[in-house]
Design an enzyme around this catalytic site. Structure first.
Site, PDB file in Angstrom:
ATOM      1  N   HIS A 326      73.949   7.813  57.312  1.00 14.96           N
ATOM      2  CA  HIS A 326      74.675   8.851  58.042  1.00 14.96           C
ATOM      3  C   HIS A 326      75.201   8.371  59.387  1.00 14.96           C
ATOM      4  O   HIS A 326      76.181   8.938  59.891  1.00 14.96           O
ATOM      5  CB  HIS A 326      73.789  10.072  58.248  1.00 14.96           C
ATOM      6  CG  HIS A 326      73.649  10.919  57.028  1.00 14.96           C
ATOM      7  ND1 HIS A 326      72.730  10.656  56.038  1.00 14.96           N
ATOM      8  CD2 HIS A 326      74.321  12.030  56.616  1.00 14.96           C
ATOM      9  CE1 HIS A 326      72.833  11.554  55.083  1.00 14.96           C
ATOM     10  NE2 HIS A 326      73.790  12.399  55.399  1.00 14.96           N
ATOM     11  N   GLY A 327      74.591   7.393  59.986  1.00 15.98           N
ATOM     12  CA  GLY A 327      75.103   6.946  61.270  1.00 15.98           C
ATOM     13  C   GLY A 327      74.235   5.901  61.927  1.00 15.98           C
ATOM     14  O   GLY A 327      73.052   5.751  61.612  1.00 15.98           O
TER      15      GLY A 327
END
Length: 487
Positions: A326-327
């Site tokens: 996700h990041g």
């Protein structure tokens, strides 16, 4: 180009008319139109990054053909790993280069060594995590001999860049979506109506629910030190609805748009906030990503077949990697690890497959036990979302500390009410209505799927008009990108 923009409102009808009225009798022309339209759709953001999609498409197309021509194990593995390294190499550079450099520098600084920071001003290409996994699924499935490689380059590029789900999913498998480009599509009016209905509901989720919850969530999270426990709970709840409305709204629009062109995408959300335990939640949330990691990472690692140590290891790997996907921030890693901690007790007690059916099946309301399970699961999810939304680990920890410390203050309740009133109390009523519609539509693919069963066309059109009116009233004055564009 984003779905909730005037640009897309012009783009979609033009592509639709060309697709069905100009190229209807020519399958290759339709596929070429899809590919070109997809490149235009993506290039509208930044045309320079089209080269990444095109390069990945060429590499995996060629590797797929080469895999078909050899049965030598070492050659097949070399081809597979070439695809993996090229695709994940792009993803790693653009998404994680600065994260690793910054943490490398900080680690040396901790031990008293100062080294220069070589962080780069890297722009993250929109949707790179999604189309990278999509094209990887093709190479892996061809390597496993679960899919025959395609010789139709146009169909393959259209599959990789298919614009409805290009930048935020669902992450389609080559085994599902690619064969649909080989078959002649016939216009289906009923399916198109269903698609328009799903697009409408997706826009409602995004524009009304997500964007309006975002305003309140951003105010509270960005100024969390100024607020007490009750207000911080409100902020966490608003973000919980924001991310669901935003991401599932995108998926609805993507799936609905695909229906307009005769394609069927996989279901990506199945009313996850009605889950009775965290295992059920992950079977209902971002289904395309969860199943991707299950099939291409968790099962190859051994899944749940080994002993307790292996089960724990594989569970943490799958959730931590999912968080990191996700990041490039430790908050996402902690969010993933926290969900692994939630999940482990169910796995170790063999309770992770207890709730596989519909909640309150053949009943209007859930039982007390189901309701309790829903509330506990929802509460745990809300707490985990704090790490997902926070700027960093210290912000998340302080947020949760202040939340629990001031949860019983009457003064905080008064402040929370005034804050909500300043934004719009009507938002609460719409949220309640939204939850009710989702609950009554929970057995469907999306909440409005069976709306055609409402007796009397005037009532249906009144419902449609009401949704459009609410969208018009609550639509923000500025275009707001979808949250998952950053992933």
């Amino acid at each position: 180009m984003i779905f909730n923009s005037l640009d897309f409102g012009i783009f979609l009808p033009i592509v639709f008319i060309l697709y069905w009225f100009v190229f209807q009798k020519h399958l290759k022309a339709q596929n070429a139109l899809i590919a070109l339209a997809s490149y235009l759709f993506y290039g509208w953001w930044d045309w320079r990054f089209l080269s990444l999609i095109i390069f990945s498409s060429v590499i995996d197309y060629v590797i797929g053909l080469r895999l078909q021509k050899t049965d030598l194990k070492h050659q097949r593995k070399l081809l597979l790993w070439t695809s993996v390294f090229v695709n994940l190499g792009f993803l790693g550079f653009f998404k994680y280069f600065n994260f690793f450099i910054d943490n490398f520098v900080e680690a040396f600084s901790f031990f008293g060594y100062q080294i220069p920071n070589t962080s780069l001003n890297i722009i993250l290409p929109v949707g790179i995590s999604f189309y990278t996994f999509q094209t990887l699924s093709y190479t892996i499935d061809v390597y496993r001999k679960q899919l025959k490689p395609t010789k139709d380059f146009i169909a393959f590029t259209a599959f990789v860049s298919f614009f409805p789900q290009l930048v935020a999913g669902p992450i389609e498998r080559a085994t599902n979506l690619l064969p649909q480009f080989y078959k002649k599509r016939e216009f289906d009016y009923a399916n198109a109506v269903l698609g328009m209905r799903q697009i409408l509901w997706g826009l409602f989720k995004k524009v009304v629910i997500a964007d309006n919850c975002a305003r309140l969530a951003n105010e509270i999270f960005n100024n969390s030190a100024d607020y007490g426990g009750t207000t911080l709970i409100l902020g966490a709840l608003m973000f919980t609805f924001q991310i669901y409305g935003d991401f599932s709204g995108y998926s609805d629009i993507a799936i609905g748009t695909s229906r307009l062109f005769g394609f069927k995408l996989m279901k990506n959300f199945a009313f996850p906030y009605f889950s009775r335990d965290i295992a059920e939640f992950w079977r209902r949330w971002h289904i395309s990503l969860s199943t991707w990691f299950r099939d291409y990472l968790y099962i190859p690692l051994g899944g749940s077949r080994g002993g307790t140590v292996m089960k724990v290891r594989n569970t943490f790997i799958i959730f931590v990697v999912s968080g990191f996907w996700h990041g490039a921030n430790w908050t996402f890693i902690v969010w993933g690890a926290l969900n692994a901690i939630y999940f482990l007790p169910l796995l170790l007690r063999n309770k992770n497959r207890v709730h596989t059916g519909e909640i309150a099946e053949n009943r209007l309301f859930p039982s007390f036990i189901e309701l309790k399970g829903m509330l506990v699961t929802f509460s745990l999810t809300v707490l985990a979302w704090v790490f997902f939304r926070a700027e960093n680990i210290s912000h998340a920890v302080q947020y949760l500390y202040d939340l629990f410390l001031g949860i019983g203050s009457y003064k905080n309740i008064f402040i929370t009410y005034n804050l909500l009133k300043d934004f719009n109390l009507t938002l609460l009523l719409i949220l309640i209505l939204f939850v009710c519609v989702e609950w009554f539509g929970r057995k469907q693919e999306f909440a409005l799927e069976k709306m055609n069963r409402i007796s009397g066309r005037p009532f249906r059109w009144l419902a449609y008009f009401s949704i459009i009116l609410i969208i018009g009233i609550f639509m923000p004055t500025e275009e707001t990108p979808f949250i998952y564009f950053q992933f």
